[in-house]
Structures are given as structure tokens and as C-alpha cells.
Design a protein around this motif. Structure first.
Motif, PDB file in Angstrom:
ATOM      1  N   SER A 124       8.128  20.924 -54.347  1.00  0.00           N
ATOM      2  CA  SER A 124       7.804  20.998 -55.771  1.00  0.00           C
ATOM      3  C   SER A 124       6.361  20.564 -55.988  1.00  0.00           C
ATOM      4  N   ASP A 125       5.842  20.842 -57.171  1.00  0.00           N
ATOM      5  CA  ASP A 125       4.487  20.438 -57.506  1.00  0.00           C
ATOM      6  C   ASP A 125       4.356  18.913 -57.481  1.00  0.00           C
ATOM      7  N   GLU A 126       5.379  18.235 -57.967  1.00  0.00           N
ATOM      8  CA  GLU A 126       5.370  16.773 -57.972  1.00  0.00           C
ATOM      9  C   GLU A 126       5.327  16.211 -56.555  1.00  0.00           C
ATOM     10  N   GLN A 127       6.121  16.787 -55.659  1.00  0.00           N
ATOM     11  CA  GLN A 127       6.124  16.324 -54.279  1.00  0.00           C
ATOM     12  C   GLN A 127       4.812  16.643 -53.575  1.00  0.00           C
ATOM     13  N   ALA A 128       4.207  17.787 -53.922  1.00  0.00           N
ATOM     14  CA  ALA A 128       2.922  18.153 -53.330  1.00  0.00           C
ATOM     15  C   ALA A 128       1.843  17.130 -53.700  1.00  0.00           C
ATOM     16  N   LYS A 129       1.815  16.749 -54.965  1.00  0.00           N
ATOM     17  CA  LYS A 129       0.846  15.748 -55.415  1.00  0.00           C
ATOM     18  C   LYS A 129       1.146  14.379 -54.809  1.00  0.00           C
ATOM     19  N   LYS A 130       2.422  14.072 -54.671  1.00  0.00           N
ATOM     20  CA  LYS A 130       2.819  12.792 -54.085  1.00  0.00           C
ATOM     21  C   LYS A 130       2.343  12.682 -52.638  1.00  0.00           C
ATOM     22  N   LEU A 131       2.460  13.782 -51.895  1.00  0.00           N
ATOM     23  CA  LEU A 131       2.032  13.764 -50.500  1.00  0.00           C
ATOM     24  C   LEU A 131       0.517  13.634 -50.388  1.00  0.00           C
ATOM     25  N   LEU A 132      -0.215  14.298 -51.276  1.00  0.00           N
ATOM     26  CA  LEU A 132      -1.674  14.162 -51.245  1.00  0.00           C
ATOM     27  C   LEU A 132      -2.080  12.743 -51.632  1.00  0.00           C
ATOM     28  N   ASN A 133      -1.364  12.141 -52.560  1.00  0.00           N
ATOM     29  CA  ASN A 133      -1.631  10.740 -52.909  1.00  0.00           C
ATOM     30  C   ASN A 133      -1.364   9.809 -51.733  1.00  0.00           C
ATOM     31  N   GLU A 134      -0.392  10.169 -50.902  1.00  0.00           N
ATOM     32  CA  GLU A 134      -0.112   9.398 -49.695  1.00  0.00           C
ATOM     33  C   GLU A 134      -1.333   9.395 -48.774  1.00  0.00           C
ATOM     34  N   ILE A 135      -1.981  10.543 -48.643  1.00  0.00           N
ATOM     35  CA  ILE A 135      -3.183  10.639 -47.816  1.00  0.00           C
ATOM     36  C   ILE A 135      -4.320   9.818 -48.429  1.00  0.00           C
ATOM     37  N   LYS A 136      -4.457   9.900 -49.759  1.00  0.00           N
ATOM     38  CA  LYS A 136      -5.492   9.102 -50.429  1.00  0.00           C
ATOM     39  C   LYS A 136      -5.228   7.605 -50.268  1.00  0.00           C
ATOM     40  N   LYS A 137      -3.959   7.247 -50.237  1.00  0.00           N
ATOM     41  CA  LYS A 137      -3.605   5.844 -50.013  1.00  0.00           C
ATOM     42  C   LYS A 137      -4.080   5.378 -48.644  1.00  0.00           C
ATOM     43  N   PHE A 138      -3.941   6.246 -47.644  1.00  0.00           N
ATOM     44  CA  PHE A 138      -4.403   5.890 -46.302  1.00  0.00           C
ATOM     45  C   PHE A 138      -5.924   5.810 -46.238  1.00  0.00           C
ATOM     46  N   ILE A 139      -6.603   6.625 -47.048  1.00  0.00           N
ATOM     47  CA  ILE A 139      -8.065   6.527 -47.120  1.00  0.00           C
ATOM     48  C   ILE A 139      -8.473   5.156 -47.653  1.00  0.00           C
ATOM     49  N   ARG A 140      -7.832   4.706 -48.727  1.00  0.00           N
ATOM     50  CA  ARG A 140      -8.126   3.381 -49.285  1.00  0.00           C
ATOM     51  C   ARG A 140      -7.728   2.268 -48.320  1.00  0.00           C
ATOM     52  N   LEU A 141      -6.606   2.465 -47.670  1.00  0.00           N
ATOM     53  CA  LEU A 141      -6.151   1.482 -46.685  1.00  0.00           C
ATOM     54  C   LEU A 141      -7.148   1.376 -45.534  1.00  0.00           C
ATOM     55  N   GLY A 142      -7.637   2.540 -45.088  1.00  0.00           N
ATOM     56  CA  GLY A 142      -8.629   2.554 -44.013  1.00  0.00           C
ATOM     57  C   GLY A 142      -9.933   1.910 -44.433  1.00  0.00           C
ATOM     58  N   ASP A 143     -10.325   2.144 -45.680  1.00  0.00           N
ATOM     59  CA  ASP A 143     -11.541   1.496 -46.195  1.00  0.00           C
ATOM     60  C   ASP A 143     -11.440  -0.022 -46.058  1.00  0.00           C
ATOM     61  N   ALA A 144     -10.330  -0.555 -46.527  1.00  0.00           N
ATOM     62  CA  ALA A 144     -10.137  -2.009 -46.500  1.00  0.00           C
ATOM     63  C   ALA A 144     -10.030  -2.532 -45.075  1.00  0.00           C
ATOM     64  N   PHE A 145      -9.317  -1.798 -44.235  1.00  0.00           N
ATOM     65  CA  PHE A 145      -9.118  -2.247 -42.854  1.00  0.00           C
ATOM     66  C   PHE A 145     -10.436  -2.266 -42.084  1.00  0.00           C
TER      67      PHE A 145
END
Length: 569
Positions: A124-145
Motif C-alpha cells: 500500500s501507499d502507507e506501507q511504501a512510505k513507512k519503508l522509506l521512513n525506515e531507511i531515513k531512520k537508518f540515515i539519522r542513526l548512522g549520522d549519530a553513530f
């Protein structure tokens, strides 16, 4: 390293995550010490996750991602990968990290701009956006790490970090002038002096795009194609897969990754898994991990998940547990026929015949002018109650002009006692002509009789009393039949983008051989009233009732589900 798990009628390999397996996977976690950190992470997605994101992957994820990684450098091995996994063990995390790694190091440049283009489809569109947000979360996590892990003697970050703009290592790799929104992540183009091994050789910037399972993906070109929950056929249809998504990777010889828990036993994902061994030439790499894959490495979380599993079991939802947590394509809440019974109904011990002296019946399902096809089926029943399919013919849409002539010819070659027809407007004039010819015609009203006759047919199927020569198309139709039971009515219909013409005709040819029984037997010394009972699982009213130790016990004669109701004093 592996055990064999019963998976419908075929033994499919389930990876057993025991201590031996976990130790073996430790080898893939070790960085190449002969090169620098970034180069080592570029070489190994597992090292990337641990040394640049601060995430220790489960051992099952290590194996799955390592197998995909090999395909990036070896064109001789398969480029299609399937992961059948339990819920809640990190399959979306796996593909999110893989997509990020591909773009950060431009691991699979397959376009004219020499950049990695990752296309991800979700249900679904909602799940598609959720998965992309998951990737963005890892970008922020990587920044901090990266900021806190790699510092100089003064405690300042070793790798690029813009404190003023609050952009960390990964965020600085994103292109501020291109799309970075809820559907797209775009990276900078490569600068040799500035980036080195990062973004390696990308001329226009690698991208990650996430889509719902619709035609919006048409026209895109991807070097890595990922479908999350690929087995959810009500959303990710065969049309979407074959007509929309698959072509996006053809020109690049894309790496293709499909992950899912099992859903209904139909659709492209089910065929690629191929548990019934219908497509032995399939070259996809398939792995299976149940909920037990995390038991050893994350016992507390495993215990939490198992609480949900135990609650579902207590509620009688064993099919859901087997499907969602133990990765079996069981009947489930939607599949109408038991897949195991469907597979066992087909045999290569005999072939379709063109004539027979055995007394038999014919079923005729009339097609339409736009979508459905006309189908003839001839079946018989022997003295032992075994129903055998003898013959069938399928007319393509609108091509049944000479149907009555063909039936007349079949009457010469088969000992047909009755012709059972679909009593619908599309066949009305043909039915009248049949009756005018003096043929013994039985009209079956689908609106009134479908649930009962399908239920009686399924009952015989479950008792192994239905037999057919090998026919993959009929088998697919049967596996794709779905059932829902609302407060107002029971509905039996084919899954989206499938048909039911052949199975409808088969059921009609068995109309007089299968008898619906709307009563249930009672062994009841207290002579309770004969109230209607409906199975809580499949909706059948063929329910056996008995009293055991003063408890009223019910057993469905169609799906074998048992439950206890009242307690007698």
C-alpha cells in the motif's frame, strides 16, 4: 546447518539458527583489516551495518544479505532472491539496510548515469512510505553513530559532519537540490576528490524510490528491484508483478529481492517458492526462517513475540500462527480448499479421455463476452464413491459459438446421464435449446446453491474422494479460491486476478455425486434440541456433535476443527 520442514507436499529447506549456525555467520561479520574502514564497509553489507550504523544483524539476516551480495559481483549465480520469514524478525530492516548500502557505495550501477537505482514496492501507499521512513531512520542513526564512534584525540568527529546545519555523515551524502521526500531518496553525484569510495562513480546520484503496488511504477528503470510482502496477492497482484514491476529491471539485469510471510497459496510469489514442485526449472534462491530464527540471539524479544503466538493459539487461530510465524502456506483464513488436499487430488496415473462407456455427468459453466470463459467438464463416480474427472474443454472468451454442436458430439462418445448447467442469463437461450432437444438438464443456481455445493465438493475432497488427471490450470484455480463468512452471507470466490471457470465447471459436473448434508448427528443422552451449528473456521454447517464427560463437543466434517461449547449438568 539446516533441517527439513514439511511444507505442503514438498520438503523445503528451513535454515535452523542454532549455535553452530550463529558461529558460522560470525565469519561474515569480520571486516577486511587490510583496507580502511570505508572500503571494508563497501565490501560487506554486514560490516556496513555494524561499523557505520551501529546495528548487529541477526544471523539469518547475515546469511540472506550475504547471498544477495555475492550476486553483485558474480553474474553466474541467480539474480532473484526470496526470503520467506516470520513476522517481527526484521525482514523490512534487512532490505532497508541493503538499499542504503547499495546507494552509499553505488554497489550496483546499472543505468546510463552509472548510478544504483533501487525500486521498492509495498502492498500500500502507507506501507511504501513507512519503508522509506525506515531507511531515513537508518540515515539519522548512522549520522549519530559515526559522530560519536569515530573521533580524534580532541573528541571531534573524524568523518564529515556539519554541526551548523546539523547534518551528519550520511545526511551530507544526500543531494539537497534533488528529490528527498516521502517517496524518494536521492544521493549526490560522485566526486573522486571529495568522496573516494563513497558514491563510487555515480554520475547523477543514486536513488531509492518506494511505490505502492500500482501502475505508478511504469516507465521507471531500476538496477535493484525489491518487493516487500510479495505474497500478499490481494494487493501485489500478478498483473502488477509481471506487467508493471518486473519490466523495470529488465534492461539492467537487475538484482530482484522478494520478501514475505506466506499468505494464500497462489500468485507469483507462491509459484516462485514452488512448494508443490510445479516449476522445477526455477532458478531463484529461496530461504526460509521461522520465528525461532531469533530465539537464540534475542531471547527477551522472542519471549515477547511468543506471547502473541500463544494468545493466537488459545483463540483457536492456529492457521494464522502456522502461516505468519512458522512460514507454512496453510489454508489460512481466506483459502477455501486445503492445499494438501488439492495437490493429492491430481494424479498422473491416468490421462484425460476422449470417450467412455462409464455412466457420467457433464457440467457446463457459461462464459461471458468480456472476461469469463465457457468450460465443459465430464466426471463420473465409481461404486466406491470415488469421483473422477474424465474430460474438459475450455473456450476462450466469446469463442463458444458452436457449444451446442460440441455437446451433441460429446454425447455420442460419452455415456452422459445428466447435463448440469449454470442457470444464468448468459446461458439462458442455450439452456432452452438443450431442453428442447430433450437432453436431461439440471439447472444449478449459483446464487442459491454455490456455498452448499462447493461445501459438499470440499467435503469429498477432504475425504480423498476427488480425483483428476494432472492439470496445472485447474490446480491453480482451486488454490486461489477464497472464502469469507460475514454476518449476512458466506462468499466463495476466486482471488483477485484469477478465475474460477474450470473449478465451477468441475463442481457442476459433480452436482449429483456430492450431497450437502444440512444436519448433524447427535450422540446425546439428554436429547438436546437440534439447533443449527456453523463451523467457526470454515463456515460449514456439516458439524458433528457429541457429548464427552458432560461437555458438548463439536467437530467440523469439512475442515476437522473441534471446539467445546456448553457444559451439561
Amino acid at each position: 546447518m539446516s533441517v527439513q520442514q514439511t511444507y505442503l507436499d514438498k520438503m523445503i529447506e528451513e535454515v535452523k539458527v542454532d549455535s553452530t549456525f550463529v558461529r558460522a555467520m560470525e565469519e561474515f561479520r569480520k571486516p577486511n583489516k587490510e583496507v580502511g574502514l570505508l572500503q571494508a564497509c563497501s565490501e560487506n553489507v554486514v560490516v556496513f551495518a555494524s561499523h557505520m550504523l551501529g546495528l548487529k544483524l541477526y544471523s539469518w539476516q547475515v546469511l540472506f544479505l550475504n547471498r544477495i551480495q555475492k550476486a553483485l559481483v558474480d553474474d553466474k549465480i541467480t539474480r532473484e532472491f526470496l526470503a520467506i520469514t516470520s513476522r517481527q524478525i526484521g525482514k523490512s530492516t534487512s532490505i532497508a539496510i541493503f538499499a542504503l548500502w547499495c546507494c552509499v557505495f553505488n554497489k550496483y550501477p546499472g543505468t546510463v548515469s552509472n548510478n544504483s537505482s533501487i525500486g521498492i514496492a509495498s502492498a500500500s501507499d502507507e506501507q511504501a512510505k513507512k519503508l522509506l521512513n525506515e531507511i531515513k531512520k537508518f540515515i539519522r542513526l548512522g549520522d549519530a553513530f559515526m559522530k560519536v564512534t569515530y573521533v580524534d584525540d580532541e573528541g571531534k568527529p573524524v568523518f564529515a559532519h556539519n554541526e551548523q546545519d546539523k547534518k551528519g555523515f550520511f545526511s551530507l551524502l544526500l543531494d539537497p537540490n534533488e528529490h528527498n521526500n516521502t517517496t524518494t531518496i536521492t544521493f549526490l553525484s560522485w566526486s573522486e576528490d571529495k568522496h573516494g569510495v563513497l558514491l563510487n562513480g555515480s554520475k547523477s546520484g543514486s536513488t531509492i524510490k518506494s511505490y505502492p503496488a500500482t501502475s505508478k511504477v511504469l516507465g521507471e528503470t531500476f538496477s535493484v528491484v525489491i518487493i516487500d510482502e510479495a505474497g500478499k496477492t490481494d494487493k501485489i497482484t500478478d498483473e502488477f508483478f509481471y506487467e508493471f514491476m518486473y519490466p523495470t529491471g529488465n534492461s539492467t539485469n537487475a538484482i530482484r529481492i522478494y520478501t514475505s510471510t506466506p499468505w494464500v497459496p497462489s500468485g507469483f510469489f507462491y509459484r516462485m517458492v514452488d512448494p508443490d514442485n510445479m516449476y522445477p526449472d526455477s532458478s531463484s534462491d529461496c530461504v526460509l526462517f521461522t520465528v525461532d530464527a531469533i530465539k537464540l540471539e534475542n531471547p527477551k524479544y522472542y519471549e515477547t513475540v511468543m506471547k502473541t503466538v500463544n494468545e493466537l493459539n488459545r483463540d483457536g487461530k492456529t492457521d494464522e500462527v502456522q502461516r505468519a510465524y512458522y512460514c507454512r502456506f496453510v489454508k489460512g483464513e481466506m483459502s477455501y480448499f486445503n492445499p494438501e488436499k488439492v495437490f493429492s487430488a491430481f494424479t498422473n496415473s491416468y490421462n484425460m479421455v476422449d470417450e467412455s462407456n462409464i455412466m457420467c455427468d457433464m457440467g457446463v459453466d457459461f462464459g461471458g463476452q468480456v472476461k469469463s470463459r465457457t468450460v465443459i467438464t465430464i466426471s463420473c463416480m465409481d461404486d466406491d464413491g470415488l469421483i473422477k474427472r474424465l474430460y474438459h474443454r475450455v473456450y476462450e472468451v466469446g469463442k463458444d459459438k458452436y457449444l451446442l454442436d460440441d455437446i451433441a458430439e460429446l454425447l455420442k462418445h460419452f455415456n452422459i446421464q445428466r447435463i448440469v448447467v449454470d442457470d444464468c442469463p448468459a446461458g439462458m437461450y442455450m439452456i432452452r435449446e438443450m431442453e428442447d432437444k430433450g437432453w436431461n438438464v439440471t439447472r444449478m443456481g449459483f446464487r442459491a446453491e454455490k456455498v452448499a455445493k462447493y461445501g459438499a465438493f470440499r467435503s469429498e475432497l477432504n475425504k480423498n474422494n476427488i480425483l483428476s488427471y494432472e492439470d496445472d490450470k485447474l490446480k491453480t484455480e482451486m488454490l486461489a479460491m477464497e472464502f469469507s463468512n460475514s454476518s449476512k452471507q458466506s462468499v466463495i470466490q476466486h482471488a483477485p486476478n484469477y478465475s474460477d471457470d474450470m473449478i465451477d465447471s468441475f463442481v457442476m459436473s459433480c452436482y449429483h455425486f456430492v450431497q450437502e448434508d444440512n444436519t448433524f448427528k447427535i450422540i446425546d443422552p439428554y436429547e438436546q434440541e437440534d439447533d443449527t451449528v456453523v463451523c467457526k473456521d470454515c463456515g460449514s454447517d456439516r458439524v458433528f456433535r457429541t457429548v464427552v464427560k458432560k461437555k458438548l463437543v463439536f467437530r467440523c466434517l469439512d475442515c476437522s476443527m473441534e471446539w467445546v461449547s456448553n457444559v451439561y449438568d
